[in-house]
Design an enzyme around this catalytic site. Structure first.
Site, PDB file in Angstrom:
ATOM      1  N   CYS A  94      93.820  40.531  54.267  1.00 53.60           N
ATOM      2  CA  CYS A  94      94.188  39.125  54.147  1.00 53.60           C
ATOM      3  C   CYS A  94      95.548  38.898  54.782  1.00 53.60           C
ATOM      4  O   CYS A  94      96.490  39.663  54.529  1.00 53.60           O
ATOM      5  CB  CYS A  94      94.217  38.729  52.673  1.00 53.60           C
ATOM      6  SG  CYS A  94      94.661  37.008  52.396  1.00 53.60           S
ATOM      7  N   HIS A 136      85.781  34.515  50.690  1.00 52.03           N
ATOM      8  CA  HIS A 136      87.198  34.890  50.697  1.00 52.03           C
ATOM      9  C   HIS A 136      88.078  33.641  50.827  1.00 52.03           C
ATOM     10  O   HIS A 136      89.034  33.463  50.069  1.00 52.03           O
ATOM     11  CB  HIS A 136      87.451  35.860  51.853  1.00 52.03           C
ATOM     12  CG  HIS A 136      88.870  36.283  52.017  1.00 52.03           C
ATOM     13  ND1 HIS A 136      89.290  37.562  51.751  1.00 52.03           N
ATOM     14  CD2 HIS A 136      89.975  35.611  52.431  1.00 52.03           C
ATOM     15  CE1 HIS A 136      90.595  37.655  51.984  1.00 52.03           C
ATOM     16  NE2 HIS A 136      91.028  36.475  52.409  1.00 52.03           N
ATOM     17  N   GLU A 137      87.753  32.781  51.787  1.00 51.34           N
ATOM     18  CA  GLU A 137      88.579  31.592  52.021  1.00 51.34           C
ATOM     19  C   GLU A 137      88.468  30.591  50.874  1.00 51.34           C
ATOM     20  O   GLU A 137      89.463  29.967  50.487  1.00 51.34           O
ATOM     21  CB  GLU A 137      88.226  30.942  53.360  1.00 51.34           C
ATOM     22  CG  GLU A 137      88.405  31.836  54.579  1.00 51.34           C
ATOM     23  CD  GLU A 137      89.750  32.538  54.675  1.00 51.34           C
ATOM     24  OE1 GLU A 137      90.758  32.013  54.151  1.00 51.34           O
ATOM     25  OE2 GLU A 137      89.801  33.630  55.262  1.00 51.34           O
ATOM     26  N   HIS A 140      90.691  31.498  48.116  1.00 46.20           N
ATOM     27  CA  HIS A 140      92.063  31.009  48.326  1.00 46.20           C
ATOM     28  C   HIS A 140      92.227  29.595  47.776  1.00 46.20           C
ATOM     29  O   HIS A 140      93.235  29.282  47.137  1.00 46.20           O
ATOM     30  CB  HIS A 140      92.422  30.990  49.816  1.00 46.20           C
ATOM     31  CG  HIS A 140      92.935  32.282  50.335  1.00 46.20           C
ATOM     32  ND1 HIS A 140      94.090  32.870  49.887  1.00 46.20           N
ATOM     33  CD2 HIS A 140      92.450  33.104  51.295  1.00 46.20           C
ATOM     34  CE1 HIS A 140      94.297  33.995  50.542  1.00 46.20           C
ATOM     35  NE2 HIS A 140      93.310  34.167  51.402  1.00 46.20           N
TER      36      HIS A 140
END
Length: 173
Positions: A94, A136-137, A140
């Protein structure tokens, strides 16, 4: 277009979560273009707006084999609405958690809904790398980092390493 600064752990903005995009205007279009420039400049495959200090629910990504064409995808207000298949465990890195690579379990297949940069509804049925990057995004945007998904030992070692660097930088000033 501008290459933006990447926010790194332990910055609070990475844990705060993001707010829905209300208006798709010129300012948002500029942010999208700047995020793309930033993602490519840092050799990333995805970027969430919180990683460039914007608290908006916005992600961009490019998992194509021809990244030099810079045909990134934009998802505004993305939500994972369905997961399918078994979980896969892949090594992830990341841009906001530099020098950490860790195994993260993710759904093998996901359906993500949102809107594109023109405000049109978007449904993405993703698998493989695309599914991993989207999860993953979106993590965030929800205030979750790969560090939160790492083993307890790896998480503690990384936190100590970062605290040591912060302390050293503080002493040098």
């Amino acid at each position: 277009m501008t290459v933006l600064d990447i926010v790194t752990y332990p910055a609070d903005v990475l844990k705060d979560g993001a707010l829905p995009v209300a208006n798709i205007d010129g300012k948002l279009q500029q942010l999208i273009d700047d995020m793309a420039q930033t993602m490519y400049a840092h050799q990333g495959v995805g970027l969430a707006a919180v990683q460039v200090d914007s608290g908006l629910r916005l992600v961009i990504y490019d998992v194509s084999d021809q990244r030099e064409k810079q045909q990134f995808r934009v998802v505004i207000n993305p939500e994972v609405v369905a997961v399918d298949g078994e979980c896969v465990s892949e090594q992830e890195g990341c841009l906001s958690v530099p020098e950490l690579r860790t195994d993260v379990k993710r759904a093998a297949t996901v359906r993500v809904e949102g809107v594109d940069r023109e405000g049109r509804p978007l449904v993405i049925d993703a698998e493989g790398l695309e599914a991993i990057v989207l999860q993953h995004e979106i993590d965030h945007l929800n205030g979750t980092l790969i560090l939160d998904r790492a083993s307890r030992l790896k998480r503690e070692l990384y936190k100590r390493k970062v605290q040591k660097r912060i302390k050293q930088a503080w002493q040098e000033t």
